[in-house]
Design a protein around this motif. Structure first.
Motif, PDB file in Angstrom:
ATOM      1  N   ALA A   3      17.506 -21.475  40.634  1.00  0.00           N
ATOM      2  CA  ALA A   3      17.072 -20.980  39.328  1.00  0.00           C
ATOM      3  C   ALA A   3      17.261 -22.025  38.240  1.00  0.00           C
ATOM      4  O   ALA A   3      16.475 -22.112  37.300  1.00  0.00           O
ATOM      5  N   ASP A   4      18.316 -22.837  38.368  1.00  0.00           N
ATOM      6  CA  ASP A   4      18.557 -23.883  37.370  1.00  0.00           C
ATOM      7  C   ASP A   4      17.506 -24.985  37.421  1.00  0.00           C
ATOM      8  O   ASP A   4      17.281 -25.681  36.442  1.00  0.00           O
ATOM      9  N   HIS A  53      17.009 -29.844  45.900  1.00  0.00           N
ATOM     10  CA  HIS A  53      16.600 -28.445  45.714  1.00  0.00           C
ATOM     11  C   HIS A  53      15.458 -28.066  46.642  1.00  0.00           C
ATOM     12  O   HIS A  53      15.348 -26.922  47.052  1.00  0.00           O
ATOM     13  N   ILE A  78      24.767 -16.482  46.515  1.00  0.00           N
ATOM     14  CA  ILE A  78      24.571 -16.449  45.056  1.00  0.00           C
ATOM     15  C   ILE A  78      24.517 -17.867  44.501  1.00  0.00           C
ATOM     16  O   ILE A  78      23.678 -18.178  43.648  1.00  0.00           O
ATOM     17  N   ASP A  79      25.362 -18.746  44.999  1.00  0.00           N
ATOM     18  CA  ASP A  79      25.370 -20.131  44.525  1.00  0.00           C
ATOM     19  C   ASP A  79      24.033 -20.809  44.793  1.00  0.00           C
ATOM     20  O   ASP A  79      23.566 -21.609  43.979  1.00  0.00           O
ATOM     21  N   LEU A 129      21.066 -19.293  44.985  1.00  0.00           N
ATOM     22  CA  LEU A 129      20.089 -18.730  44.046  1.00  0.00           C
ATOM     23  C   LEU A 129      20.260 -19.341  42.652  1.00  0.00           C
ATOM     24  O   LEU A 129      19.286 -19.680  41.990  1.00  0.00           O
ATOM     25  N   LYS A 130      21.515 -19.483  42.220  1.00  0.00           N
ATOM     26  CA  LYS A 130      21.772 -20.094  40.913  1.00  0.00           C
ATOM     27  C   LYS A 130      21.287 -21.537  40.881  1.00  0.00           C
ATOM     28  O   LYS A 130      20.696 -21.984  39.895  1.00  0.00           O
ATOM     29  N   ALA A 131      21.521 -22.268  41.959  1.00  0.00           N
ATOM     30  CA  ALA A 131      21.108 -23.675  42.012  1.00  0.00           C
ATOM     31  C   ALA A 131      19.590 -23.797  41.924  1.00  0.00           C
ATOM     32  O   ALA A 131      19.062 -24.677  41.242  1.00  0.00           O
TER      33      ALA A 131
END
Length: 177
Positions: free
Chosen positions: A27-28, A4, A20-21, A23-25
């Motif tokens: 954010a997780d 990350h 988007i993927d 950003l999701k990664a």
């Protein structure tokens, strides 16, 4: 450098290529809010010493009942019933006291509305006919005019107290019945 961290470095270097993927990664893996642990503090005054206001919530506000503490700004709770709101209010009270102590702020003393509080003088102009009726009733009940007027005011306040939002609120000192 972890996965990350590499992803964050790539995103910093190419802000227009964010997906988007990605950003999701991120954010997780990156906490949005930090969590702190506040130790429980035994309150200097018991829950029952603080006056609390119980008022019904409108359906637009979700229904149920709201409990606030005039002496503890920001300390409030709610519940579907008055009993549930009271149980939740005890938790809110405990958390509020602990957070306040953890922040190094003083815990306000409860404002006493009972007999142990020092009395105040109230001067009120009355129509002569009302005064005469009060004097006659006090004499018939074998009490002083002052005691009778205090009792009548307390009874009236105990029945109903309008809230700032126009709904009926009940202010209680000590245990909620």
């Amino acid at each position: 450098m972890g996965t990350h961290e590499k992803l964050l470095a790539r995103m910093r270097n190419n802000p227009r290529d964010w997906r988007i993927d990605d950003l999701k990664a991120v954010a997780d893996r990156v906490p949005i809010m930090s969590e702190i642990s506040v130790p429980h503090v035994e309150p200097p005054y018991p829950f029952e010493a603080y006056a609390h206001v119980v008022e019904p919530l409108s359906e637009a506000d979700g229904g149920g009942y709201l409990i606030t503490f005039p002496d503890l700004p920001g300390c409030m709770s709610d519940g579907e019933s008055e009993a549930e709101a009271l149980v939740n209010a005890r938790d809110a009270f405990s958390a509020w006291i602990s957070a306040r102590a953890h922040a190094g702020k003083p815990i306000p003393k409860p404002t006493r509305h009972g007999e142990s509080a020092e009395p105040v003088r109230l001067m009120q102009r009355l129509p002569r006919s009302l005064h005469a009726s009060l004097v006659a009733r006090a004499k018939a009940e074998g009490t002083s005019l002052n005691t009778l007027v205090t009792m009548l005011l307390a009874e009236g306040l105990g029945r109903r107290e309008p809230s700032s939002r126009g709904r009926t609120a009940t202010m209680r000192q000590g245990l909620v019945r």
